[in-house]
Motif scaffolding. Structure first.
Motif, PDB file in Angstrom:
ATOM      1  N   SER A 293       0.830  -1.196   0.000  1.00  0.00           N
ATOM      2  CA  SER A 293       0.000   0.000   0.000  1.00  0.00           C
ATOM      3  C   SER A 293       0.865   1.246   0.000  1.00  0.00           C
ATOM      4  N   LEU A 294       0.408   2.268  -0.687  1.00  0.00           N
ATOM      5  CA  LEU A 294       1.055   3.573  -0.632  1.00  0.00           C
ATOM      6  C   LEU A 294      -0.029   4.618  -0.498  1.00  0.00           C
ATOM      7  N   ILE A 295       0.027   5.384   0.590  1.00  0.00           N
ATOM      8  CA  ILE A 295      -0.981   6.396   0.854  1.00  0.00           C
ATOM      9  C   ILE A 295      -0.312   7.754   0.837  1.00  0.00           C
ATOM     10  N   VAL A 296      -0.828   8.651   0.007  1.00  0.00           N
ATOM     11  CA  VAL A 296      -0.223   9.968  -0.160  1.00  0.00           C
ATOM     12  C   VAL A 296      -1.279  11.038   0.055  1.00  0.00           C
ATOM     13  N   TYR A 297      -0.943  12.005   0.923  1.00  0.00           N
ATOM     14  CA  TYR A 297      -1.832  13.127   1.196  1.00  0.00           C
ATOM     15  C   TYR A 297      -1.333  14.368   0.453  1.00  0.00           C
ATOM     16  N   SER A 298      -2.260  15.221   0.030  1.00  0.00           N
ATOM     17  CA  SER A 298      -1.852  16.425  -0.696  1.00  0.00           C
ATOM     18  C   SER A 298      -1.108  17.405   0.187  1.00  0.00           C
ATOM     19  N   THR A 299      -1.232  17.265   1.494  1.00  0.00           N
ATOM     20  CA  THR A 299      -0.503  18.127   2.420  1.00  0.00           C
ATOM     21  C   THR A 299      -0.158  17.338   3.665  1.00  0.00           C
ATOM     22  N   GLN A 300       0.751  17.866   4.467  1.00  0.00           N
ATOM     23  CA  GLN A 300       1.144  17.179   5.679  1.00  0.00           C
ATOM     24  C   GLN A 300      -0.032  17.108   6.657  1.00  0.00           C
ATOM     25  N   PRO A 301      -0.042  16.101   7.531  1.00  0.00           N
ATOM     26  CA  PRO A 301      -1.145  15.943   8.481  1.00  0.00           C
ATOM     27  C   PRO A 301      -1.402  17.225   9.273  1.00  0.00           C
ATOM     28  N   ASN A 302      -2.675  17.490   9.523  1.00  0.00           N
ATOM     29  CA  ASN A 302      -3.124  18.638  10.317  1.00  0.00           C
ATOM     30  C   ASN A 302      -2.808  19.978   9.665  1.00  0.00           C
ATOM     31  N   ASN A 303      -2.669  19.986   8.360  1.00  0.00           N
ATOM     32  CA  ASN A 303      -2.420  21.235   7.648  1.00  0.00           C
ATOM     33  C   ASN A 303      -3.510  21.462   6.621  1.00  0.00           C
ATOM     34  N   VAL A 304      -3.661  22.726   6.213  1.00  0.00           N
ATOM     35  CA  VAL A 304      -4.675  23.096   5.235  1.00  0.00           C
ATOM     36  C   VAL A 304      -4.047  23.153   3.852  1.00  0.00           C
ATOM     37  N   ALA A 305      -4.714  22.551   2.866  1.00  0.00           N
ATOM     38  CA  ALA A 305      -4.226  22.574   1.498  1.00  0.00           C
ATOM     39  C   ALA A 305      -4.847  23.745   0.749  1.00  0.00           C
ATOM     40  N   LEU A 306      -4.058  24.368  -0.103  1.00  0.00           N
ATOM     41  CA  LEU A 306      -4.545  25.503  -0.890  1.00  0.00           C
ATOM     42  C   LEU A 306      -5.362  25.020  -2.085  1.00  0.00           C
ATOM     43  N   ASP A 307      -6.453  25.759  -2.385  1.00  0.00           N
ATOM     44  CA  ASP A 307      -7.289  25.414  -3.518  1.00  0.00           C
ATOM     45  C   ASP A 307      -6.665  25.881  -4.817  1.00  0.00           C
ATOM     46  N   GLY A 308      -5.875  26.927  -4.786  1.00  0.00           N
ATOM     47  CA  GLY A 308      -5.208  27.413  -5.976  1.00  0.00           C
ATOM     48  C   GLY A 308      -6.012  28.465  -6.710  1.00  0.00           C
ATOM     49  N   ALA A 309      -5.340  29.207  -7.571  1.00  0.00           N
ATOM     50  CA  ALA A 309      -5.981  30.292  -8.304  1.00  0.00           C
ATOM     51  C   ALA A 309      -6.353  29.889  -9.725  1.00  0.00           C
ATOM     52  N   GLY A 310      -5.899  28.744 -10.178  1.00  0.00           N
ATOM     53  CA  GLY A 310      -6.140  28.329 -11.551  1.00  0.00           C
ATOM     54  C   GLY A 310      -7.219  27.284 -11.664  1.00  0.00           C
ATOM     55  N   ARG A 311      -7.138  26.522 -12.747  1.00  0.00           N
ATOM     56  CA  ARG A 311      -8.149  25.517 -13.045  1.00  0.00           C
ATOM     57  C   ARG A 311      -8.091  24.351 -12.055  1.00  0.00           C
ATOM     58  N   ASN A 312      -6.894  24.025 -11.592  1.00  0.00           N
ATOM     59  CA  ASN A 312      -6.708  22.878 -10.709  1.00  0.00           C
ATOM     60  C   ASN A 312      -6.072  23.296  -9.393  1.00  0.00           C
ATOM     61  N   SER A 313      -6.242  22.457  -8.383  1.00  0.00           N
ATOM     62  CA  SER A 313      -5.537  22.679  -7.124  1.00  0.00           C
ATOM     63  C   SER A 313      -4.044  22.488  -7.353  1.00  0.00           C
ATOM     64  N   PRO A 314      -3.179  23.064  -6.495  1.00  0.00           N
ATOM     65  CA  PRO A 314      -1.734  22.904  -6.704  1.00  0.00           C
ATOM     66  C   PRO A 314      -1.297  21.455  -6.794  1.00  0.00           C
ATOM     67  N   PHE A 315      -1.864  20.591  -5.943  1.00  0.00           N
ATOM     68  CA  PHE A 315      -1.438  19.198  -5.972  1.00  0.00           C
ATOM     69  C   PHE A 315      -1.887  18.515  -7.258  1.00  0.00           C
ATOM     70  N   THR A 316      -3.146  18.711  -7.617  1.00  0.00           N
ATOM     71  CA  THR A 316      -3.633  18.052  -8.831  1.00  0.00           C
ATOM     72  C   THR A 316      -2.907  18.571 -10.060  1.00  0.00           C
ATOM     73  N   ALA A 317      -2.594  19.867 -10.081  1.00  0.00           N
ATOM     74  CA  ALA A 317      -1.827  20.417 -11.202  1.00  0.00           C
ATOM     75  C   ALA A 317      -0.485  19.721 -11.318  1.00  0.00           C
TER      76      ALA A 317
END
Length: 562
Positions: free
Chosen positions: A183-207
């Motif tokens: 198994s490999l589990i990956v979070y878009s941000t470190q635990p207990n942190n807020v991820a940014l939605d981003g200003a463009g079409r996609n979130s920073p992580f998805t981009a």
């Protein structure tokens, strides 16, 4: 405008158990991609539908048959899941992606359709989709199962649900750790942190994911390291993707490496500096056994400087480690200085020159060049500079600064920095002592290619730190390090044979191990093992304790000596 929308991205690679590691790349590939943006009862989300549409396109481009549903009602989501389930048989890789609101209640995670009206805990159960149901549908022998969740952490239904109900959901989805093998589990941000939605079409992580997911020839963990680096840059280091792994074998989402490319020998020998800044807590380990291994840039800016001072690459072989430890750093200094003059402001060359000065114990000069490279964002220099602050080489000892540097380098995938973070958690240097977290980081470092993390992980199992004591698991990690000619680990194996910790006492085998240690690593530390650390000697804890052995991916010696 940047919105703090609290998005969590989780990638769970749940591979079926196999005896041997597998390389997953070819065969039938099926994906279900869901993205919900336009909610009827709560504010809309900017990116999830875009993220789902763009990921579906990317997955089709790398050979996936994709079932796609955007802004789905509960009925539409259920139908899509049902269709996905029917088509799973015969798939070699199954991938599920969800972007949108999600919430947690009583340890279960729920995905929220756009038409959901949630005011009571019962509404959660009846008006959403339970993630566990999808996970159970995806279980299947011989198939790589991938789950990607990009879900909002700020629960928009929390206030209503919290009124007078002990069963009310908590913030966001519950954290899912990799427990089963593969198994490999990956979070878009470190635990207990807020991820940014981003200003463009996609979130920073998805981009970032979209940028790298179709890159051929890179294993998924290497791909995710690239994603992590892009997210750090895009968010001004406010968001650091995180992961938990028990992945076995290599998984390629795009094409696997060509046989010709992978068979070619390294162009230049590399170097590993066997320094350790922090020892295994409460265990008799050399306080200088913290890694300084750093990945190299392929085709560096000056081949002469690379050959003279470069560190060993991840997953280095015994021969690469041996060559790396015999660099003539005094001779390397003028070579790298000339290279830097010809190519000024190159972080890689500044880093190599810093290593050369450090190799001659001119730590003030080394610190100067390492700082320049680290400030330019070069992760290997950040990790090495962290060692300097942890040990007081050329600078005043500063554990908070060391932790900061290790964290930055580790977030970019630098193997030695990940291991050094583990050492800080093991010892309680600056952070609260946390052996379980230390063990997790050591194992992560092994997967990233850090050879020194093998012995540290072995010590955790040997002394029962952060995990039940397990001599058999410890021996497997010591053996992997011994296969890389680590005399310290060979001597620990000798102790285990002398004391009968792996079965009957075997003085002859112990003597052979000690002779081997003197032969391949004559300057290695002698372990200081307390007398009979476990006289009761259950070699493995009773109950349901299961051990997943992380493998250093050098292939050449397995339970034999090079």
């Amino acid at each position: 405008m940047h919105q703090l929308h609290c998005r969590l991205l989780l990638v769970a690679f749940c591979l079926a158990l196999t005896v041997l590691p597998i390389e997953a790349v070819a065969g039938t590939r099926l994906a279900l991609v869901l993205g919900n943006s336009h909610y009827q009862a709560v504010p809309a989300l900017d990116n999830p539908a875009n993220d789902a549409a763009d990921l579906a396109t990317a997955l089709r481009g790398i050979g996936f048959d994709v079932i796609e549903q955007r802004d789905g009602t509960r009925e539409a989501m259920a139908n899509a899941v049902r269709d996905f389930s029917k088509r799973l048989n015969g798939a070699d890789v199954a991938l599920f992606f969800y972007a949108g609101h999600g919430l947690q209640m009583n340890g279960e995670n729920y995905l929220v359709p756009v038409d959901a009206k949630i005011e009571t805990p019962a509404d959660v159960r009846f008006n959403t989709v339970n993630l566990t149901d999808i996970q159970q549908e995806m279980e299947g022998a011989g198939r790589a199962n991938i789950i990607i969740l990009d879900a909002c952490r700020n629960n928009p239904f929390l206030e209503k649900l919290a009124r007078g109900s002990r069963a009310a959901p908590t913030r966001g989805l519950g954290r899912v750790d990799a427990t089963g093998q593969g198994s490999l589990i990956v979070y878009s941000t470190q635990p207990n942190n807020v991820a940014l939605d981003g200003a463009g079409r996609n979130s920073p992580f998805t981009a970032a994911l979209l940028k790298h997911i179709a890159t051929p020839g890179i294993e998924v963990r290497q791909m995710l390291s690239r994603v992590r680096g892009d997210v750090l840059v895009a968010t001004d280091r406010k968001q650091t993707p995180w992961d938990s792994s028990s992945l076995v074998g290599d998984v390629y989402l795009a094409a696997s490496p060509s046989p010709v490319a992978t068979a070619a020998p390294p162009a230049t020998p590399q170097q590993v500096a066997p320094s350790q800044v922090a020892a295994q807590a409460d265990a008799p380990v050399d306080p200088h056994r913290v890694t300084s291994q750093t990945p190299t840039a392929a085709g560096g800016p000056d081949s002469e400087c690379e050959r003279a001072a470069a560190p060993a690459p991840p997953f280095a072989s015994p021969e690469q480690l041996k060559i790396a430890n015999t660099h003539d750093y005094a001779a390397a200094i003028p070579i790298c200085e000339a290279a830097l003059r010809a190519n000024p402001d190159q972080p890689r060359l500044e880093f190599l020159l810093g290593l050369a000065y450090g190799g001659t114990k001119n730590y003030l000069a080394a610190q100067r060049y390492l700082t320049k490279a680290a400030e330019a964002g070069y992760a290997p220099a950040q990790g090495k500079l962290g060692v300097y602050f942890a040990t007081g080489r050329g600078v005043v000892e500063d554990m908070p600064r060391a932790f900061e540097l290790f964290s930055k380098a580790a977030a970019a995938g630098e193997p030695g920095a990940i291991s050094n973070l583990g050492a800080m958690y093991s010892n309680g240097n600056f952070v609260k002592k946390d052996p379980a977290r230390a063990l997790e980081l050591y194992q992560k470092a092994i997967e990233a290619g850090d050879p020194f993390a093998l012995a540290q992980t072995a010590l955790m199992y040997f002394y029962g730190k952060g995990t039940p004591r397990d001599y058999e698991a410890a021996a497997q990690y010591f053996q992997q390090a011994a296969d890389l000619n680590d005399g310290f680990s060979l001597k620990y194996l000798a102790v285990m044979q002398e004391r009968g910790l792996l079965g009957a006492r075997d003085p002859a085998k112990a003597a052979e191990l000690r002779r081997r240690a003197v032969q391949v690593d004559p300057g290695s530390q002698d372990p200081k093992v307390p007398a009979e650390p476990n006289t009761a000697r259950p070699r493995r804890a009773s109950g349901v304790h299961q051990v997943r052995i992380y493998r250093y991916r050098f292939v050449g010696c397995i339970w034999a000596w090079c």
